[in-house]
Design a protein around this motif. Structure first.
Motif, PDB file in Angstrom:
ATOM      1  N   ASN A  99       3.572  12.241   7.634  1.00 43.05           N
ATOM      2  CA  ASN A  99       4.546  11.137   7.512  1.00 43.05           C
ATOM      3  C   ASN A  99       5.979  11.667   7.470  1.00 43.05           C
ATOM      4  OD1 ASN A  99       5.097   8.613   4.879  1.00 43.05           O
ATOM      5  ND2 ASN A  99       5.999   8.797   6.890  1.00 43.05           N
ATOM      6  N   VAL A 156       0.308  11.674  -2.273  1.00 41.01           N
ATOM      7  CA  VAL A 156      -0.782  11.132  -1.442  1.00 41.01           C
ATOM      8  C   VAL A 156      -1.757  12.229  -1.023  1.00 41.01           C
ATOM      9  CG1 VAL A 156      -1.272  10.019   0.781  1.00 41.01           C
ATOM     10  CG2 VAL A 156       0.594   9.183  -0.651  1.00 41.01           C
ATOM     11  N   GLU A 199       4.241   4.190   5.860  1.00 40.19           N
ATOM     12  CA  GLU A 199       4.005   3.778   4.478  1.00 40.19           C
ATOM     13  C   GLU A 199       4.858   2.597   4.041  1.00 40.19           C
ATOM     14  OE1 GLU A 199       4.823   7.010   1.746  1.00 40.19           O
ATOM     15  OE2 GLU A 199       6.926   7.081   2.290  1.00 40.19           O
ATOM     16  N   ASP A 258       1.005  14.484   4.808  1.00 43.82           N
ATOM     17  CA  ASP A 258       0.342  13.253   5.266  1.00 43.82           C
ATOM     18  C   ASP A 258       0.717  12.934   6.712  1.00 43.82           C
ATOM     19  OD1 ASP A 258      -0.027  13.155   2.482  1.00 43.82           O
ATOM     20  OD2 ASP A 258       1.732  11.877   2.241  1.00 43.82           O
ATOM     21  N   GLY A 285       2.898   4.766  -0.606  1.00 45.09           N
ATOM     22  CA  GLY A 285       2.442   6.158  -0.511  1.00 45.09           C
ATOM     23  C   GLY A 285       3.146   7.032  -1.539  1.00 45.09           C
ATOM     24  N   ASN A 295       0.854  -1.201   0.000  1.00 48.02           N
ATOM     25  CA  ASN A 295       0.000   0.000   0.000  1.00 48.02           C
ATOM     26  C   ASN A 295       0.888   1.249   0.000  1.00 48.02           C
ATOM     27  OD1 ASN A 295      -2.277   1.656   0.074  1.00 48.02           O
ATOM     28  ND2 ASN A 295      -2.388   1.622   2.313  1.00 48.02           N
ATOM     29  N   MET A 344      -3.259   6.893  -1.170  1.00 49.37           N
ATOM     30  CA  MET A 344      -2.258   5.817  -1.227  1.00 49.37           C
ATOM     31  C   MET A 344      -2.617   4.866  -2.371  1.00 49.37           C
ATOM     32  SD  MET A 344      -0.432   6.219   1.843  1.00 49.37           S
ATOM     33  CE  MET A 344       0.077   4.659   2.541  1.00 49.37           C
TER      34      MET A 344
END
Ligand SMILES: Cc1cc2nc3c(=O)[nH]c(=O)nc-3n(C[C@H](O)[C@H](O)[C@H](O)COP(=O)(O)OP(=O)(O)OC[C@H]3O[C@@H](n4cnc5c(N)ncnc54)[C@H](O)[C@@H]3O)c2cc1C
Length: 468
Positions: free
Chosen positions: A385, A156, A424, A383, A152, A150, A161
């Motif tokens: 992230n 995103v 991710e 995100d 990223g 999955n 994603m």
């Protein structure tokens, strides 16, 4: 430990796949058993390379009959030790690399699992469409691997994603049965949405052979490189830019000044797009179907940011090659960080609003444990992230001595902030046991129940994600 394969199984595998469909040449096995990260090494007695869904199904059926475990592999760019075989038969999907069909009016295309991401992007481009997934490993990472992790990447914020880019899937189940779910329908409420089970499953539930992917209108991008004083300003800037540009903000990457220095020292031909004494940079992109609109929107948003003092300086790329040069700096950070010295790397997420406080608290705790530590913190701030790395020069030993304690401390801080220790990159073998402790028990038990129901013989990439 490498499985000892029954001679009858080996003979049947070679017969089913033909001479081009397998190798046990040690020199060739090595590329499938060596991971991107230095500590990742695996082993396998044989690499199987099916060329069609039928061959893949025959192979899996044989494995089920002989109770032989399989590790599916795409581009082998995964970062969590999920796609390296550890004794299993490695099933490389790279021979299944065709774009089967493109449906422009349905905005969809069917792509085989072993096709690299760049192949899917190019096929979309050819019909004036966009397949928006984009990441540093796109030349090698495959559609099957991207679905299974999955993935990223940098778009995103606008497109979601890999899971969000799927319309259908074709999978060889652990029994060897083929599930043809390649429908390109956007509305299809007919029970459990099985494709989402396989997205993010890291090859533990089945062998993906093809997928129907969503296409989007082609866009023109305006790209800017901005200097900022602090992560707090970066997060406020994201909100302000989105107020002006809405969902046309496609990428919003945070980059620390020391990472830019590392890239320039390491990669010939790179340069700092906007030298500055400030500690942080943002690489952002706004996209529209019309180039002038993209640029105008970005200029308006940046103008507002200057007025509020969130941005000290900014440059908008004047050409595609300038934009590419900016992205080159961003995408080569992982490589240049490795060239610089030792690093302890985490792929984590926290709510966007808590990023500044997280960085402050986590860095302070790390420094308490290891006063000589430095940091490279970059990634997809839109995100929440962050690729959070603690670094030190190669001659120092602090990271090696303290890596266990530092990892614990970072994980605990992430959890305290309501975050995830795997944003991710996935779970693999690397984070399987830690996540079994951190996830709610009900979630882990439900995952185990799904795994047992779909793969009762536990032959599909065993011991990744959850142990059963
Ligand atoms: C330089 C670099 C930059 C990266 N940047 C990002 C990023 O920005 N965002 C991000 O999310 N990731 C990133 N990654 C991680 C990596 O590229 C992704 O995890 C990618 O999705 C892996 O694809 P792959 O084909 O290489 O899969 P592999 O590494 O071969 O396998 C990954 C997992 O998928 C399974 N798998 C592979 N193919 C199949 C199949 N056909 N059916 C079932 N299971 C399968 C494997 O068993 C394994 O569990 C980066 C990696 C590198 C090296």
């Amino acid at each position: 430990m490498t499985q000892t394969l029954p001679p009858a199984f080996l003979a049947a595998l070679k017969d089913a796949l033909g001479p081009k469909g397998w190798t046990d040449d040690p020199a060739k096995l090595e590329e499938h058993t060596t991971g991107f990260r230095a500590f990742m090494h695996g082993e396998t007695p044989i690499v199987a390379m099916p060329a069609s869904t039928e061959e893949a199904a025959a192979l899996v059926k044989l494995c089920a009959e002989h109770r032989v475990a399989i590790t599916p592999q795409g581009g082998n760019t995964g970062l969590v030790d999920a796609g390296l075989p550890h004794g299993e038969v490695c099933v490389s999907m790279r021979r299944m690399n065709k774009v089967r069909s493109v449906d422009v009016f349905n905005n969809s295309m069917v792509v085989e699992a072993g096709a690299p991401l760049v192949t899917a992007q190019a096929a979309a481009n050819e019909v004036n469409r966009l397949f928006p997934l984009s990441l540093g490993s796109e030349g090698t990472a495959t559609i099957g691997g991207l679905i299974s992790t999955n993935a990223g990447g940098v778009n995103v914020l606008r497109y979601g994603m890999m899971r969000d880019l799927l319309l259908g899937m074709e999978v060889v189940l652990p029994s060897g049965e083929i599930w043809d779910g390649l429908s390109g329908l956007r509305k299809n409420n007919t029970g459990y949405d099985l494709k989402h089970l396989f997205a993010g499953a890291e090859g533990t539930l089945g062998l993906i052979t093809a997928a129907t992917l969503k296409l989007f209108p082609k866009v023109q991008r305006a790209t800017a490189w901005v200097t900022c004083e602090s992560p707090s300003d970066v997060v406020s800037l994201l909100a302000l830019v989105r107020d002006h540009a809405g969902d046309t903000v496609t990428s919003f990457e945070i980059i620390p000044a020391n990472a830019v220095d590392m890239v320039i020292a390491d990669i010939q031909g790179t340069r700092d797009p906007l030298p500055s004494n400030l500690g942080w940079r943002v690489l952002m992109e706004v996209s529209f179907t019309d180039e002038a609109m993209a640029r105008q929107t970005l200029e308006t948003a940046l103008g507002a940011a200057f007025e509020t003092g969130l941005v000290q300086d900014a440059v908008i790329a004047e050409s595609l090659s300038q934009a590419k040069a900016m992205w080159m700096v961003r995408e080569t950070i992982p490589m240049s960080k490795r060239a610089y010295g030792n690093s302890l790397n985490q792929d984590l997420s926290v709510p966007v609003s808590r990023i500044p406080e997280f960085i402050e608290v986590c860095n302070a705790r790390v420094l308490e444990q290891l006063p000589t530590a430095d940091f490279v913190i970059f990634g997809h701030v839109g995100d929440g992230n962050l690729h959070y790395s603690v670094i030190e020069p190669p001659e120092k030993m602090g990271l090696r001595e303290h890596s266990g304690a530092l990892t614990r401390l970072i994980y605990d801080t992430v959890m305290e902030f309501g975050g995830s220790i795997s944003a991710e990159h996935g779970v693999g073998r690397l984070k399987r046991d830690e996540l079994a402790k951190l996830r709610p028990v009900a979630a882990t038990e439900t995952m185990r129940a799904i795994k047992r129901a779909i793969d009762p013989l536990n032959i599909m990439n065993p011991n990744r994600v959850v142990s059963v």
